[in-house]
Structure formats: C-alpha cells, structure tokens
Write an enzyme that holds these catalytic residues in place. Structure first.
Site, PDB file in Angstrom:
ATOM      1  N   CYS A   1     -11.897  21.631   6.837  1.00  0.00           N
ATOM      2  CA  CYS A   1     -12.229  21.392   8.000  1.00  0.00           C
ATOM      3  C   CYS A   1     -13.865  21.524   8.128  1.00  0.00           C
ATOM      4  CB  CYS A   1     -11.612  22.750   8.558  1.00  0.00           C
ATOM      5  SG  CYS A   1      -9.869  22.648   8.718  1.00  0.00           S
TER       6      CYS A   1
ATOM      7  N   ARG B   1     -10.132  20.011  -2.872  1.00  0.00           N
ATOM      8  CA  ARG B   1     -10.601  18.826  -2.066  1.00  0.00           C
ATOM      9  C   ARG B   1     -11.944  19.451  -1.418  1.00  0.00           C
ATOM     10  NH1 ARG B   1      -7.631  15.968   2.955  1.00  0.00           N
ATOM     11  NH2 ARG B   1      -6.578  18.022   2.954  1.00  0.00           N
TER      12      ARG B   1
END
Length: 214
Positions: A40, A111
């Site tokens: 995010c 990630r």
C-alpha cells in the site's frame, strides 16, 4: 521520521531517544523511522501522483516523501559500510548477515520489501549478504528476488549482523544466540546494525560492539 533520522545521524543524535522523549507527550502518535515498502504505502502514492499529474498538478510533498522512503535502503547500507570500515574489516570480504526479508514483522509477505534495497546496495560493494527469514517462503524469495534464504542455525562467522525486520523469533533471541552468529573476533570488530532499534544501546555498547541503529 526518516528524514529526521537521517539528519539526526549526521548530528550524532540517537533517534530512538528523541522518539522516546516525544512519546512522553500525551498526544504523541509514536511514529518511528524505518523501511517503507509493502503493498500500500510503498506503491499507492505513485498512483495518486500519476492521476494528479494528468490533471496538471505536480505533487511536491507526496513525491518527496516517497523519494526519501525509497532511499532508506541505501542509507542503511551506507551505515553498514561505514561501520565495517571502522571495525577494520575488508569490505568486499565482509560476511554480512541480514535478519529479515519480509516487508513487515511476523508476516510472510515479501512483495515490495525494502530490505531488498539494502541487499542491492551492499552488492555494489561486492558484498553478498546472507539472508535469514523464518517467516518468508523459500521458493518465493528465490523466484521474486533470486535470494536463497538460509536457516539461522547455519549462520556462523559473521562480521556484521543487520536486524532488518523485527520478527518475534529474532526479538526473542538471547544475547548468547546473537553473539554465536559472529566469528571469533574482538567485540569491537563485531558490527550490529539495528534497523528496528530493538536492542538496548547502552548494553550493546558496554559490551564493546560496533553498534548503529536507525
């Protein structure tokens, strides 16, 4: 917080001490510096910047914030190199062990992990870091980043330990377990880089270690 930490480092001011003082204020929010990756915060601001620029608005604060955060891996790697030199190590021959690969503690997600930036920056100095992460998937680490994760039981003779992610399994390690990862060197030749600032600075430095924390 990351920009403050970078300036404090130049001023020889301990960022954690500043944060602890700040947190004595009743409405302090407890912000700390660190690696900012993940799904995010590390990515979404660029979507916002892109859409804003399509409308003719060029972001200043958001883009600057991302540039600072994206540079933290190199900043930490540079601290590793400086400490290795001060500990009289031959940099390109130094054995650097990085504890943690995931973008956040106690999760398996790798990630957009900014730990990779530390690894890549160290490689520019011909250092090939050994990476340990009991939470991350071995196959995924190899597929995504070409990193072969190592079991901590197989780590020995380290010149430098970089605590990059504050997994509970790392925080619960005894001092003897941490010390056993190093080679048989004098204490001032053992470098400990504490990205998450979880160790007691006075205790570590009283033992004679070469210590740096973000």
């Amino acid at each position: 917080m990351n920009e403050l930490a970078m300036v404090f480092d130049r001023l020889s001011i301990d960022t954690k001490e500043v944060v602890e003082a700040m947190n004595t204020k009743w409405n302090a929010l407890g912000f700390t510096p660190g690696l900012v990756g993940g799904h995010c915060i590390g990515v979404d601001p660029y979507y916002f910047i892109y859409e804003a620029e399509k409308l003719g608005y060029h972001s200043q604060i958001i883009l600057s914030g991302r540039k600072i955060n994206d540079g933290m891996g190199k900043f930490i790697a540079d601290a590793v190199i400086k400490k290795l030199i001060l500990a009289n190590k031959i940099v390109r021959q130094a054995k650097v062990v990085i504890l943690g690969l995931t973008f956040k503690e106690n999760t398996p997600y790798i990630r957009n992990s900014k730990v990779v930036d530390i690894i890549d920056s160290l490689k520019e100095y011909s250092i090939k870091p050994i990476v340990v992460d009991p939470e991350a998937d071995v196959l995924e680490a190899k597929y995504e980043y070409g990193i072969d994760l190592v079991d901590i039981k197989d780590v020995k003779d380290a010149d430098c330990i970089v605590l990059a992610v504050a997994h509970d399994s790392f925080k619960q390690m005894s001092w003897n377990e941490i010390n056993s990862l190093y080679g048989d060197y004098k204490y001032n030749e053992k470098v400990l880089i504490d990205v998450k600032s979880i160790f007691d600075r006075n205790e570590i430095e009283n033992k004679g270690f070469s210590y740096w924390r973000l």
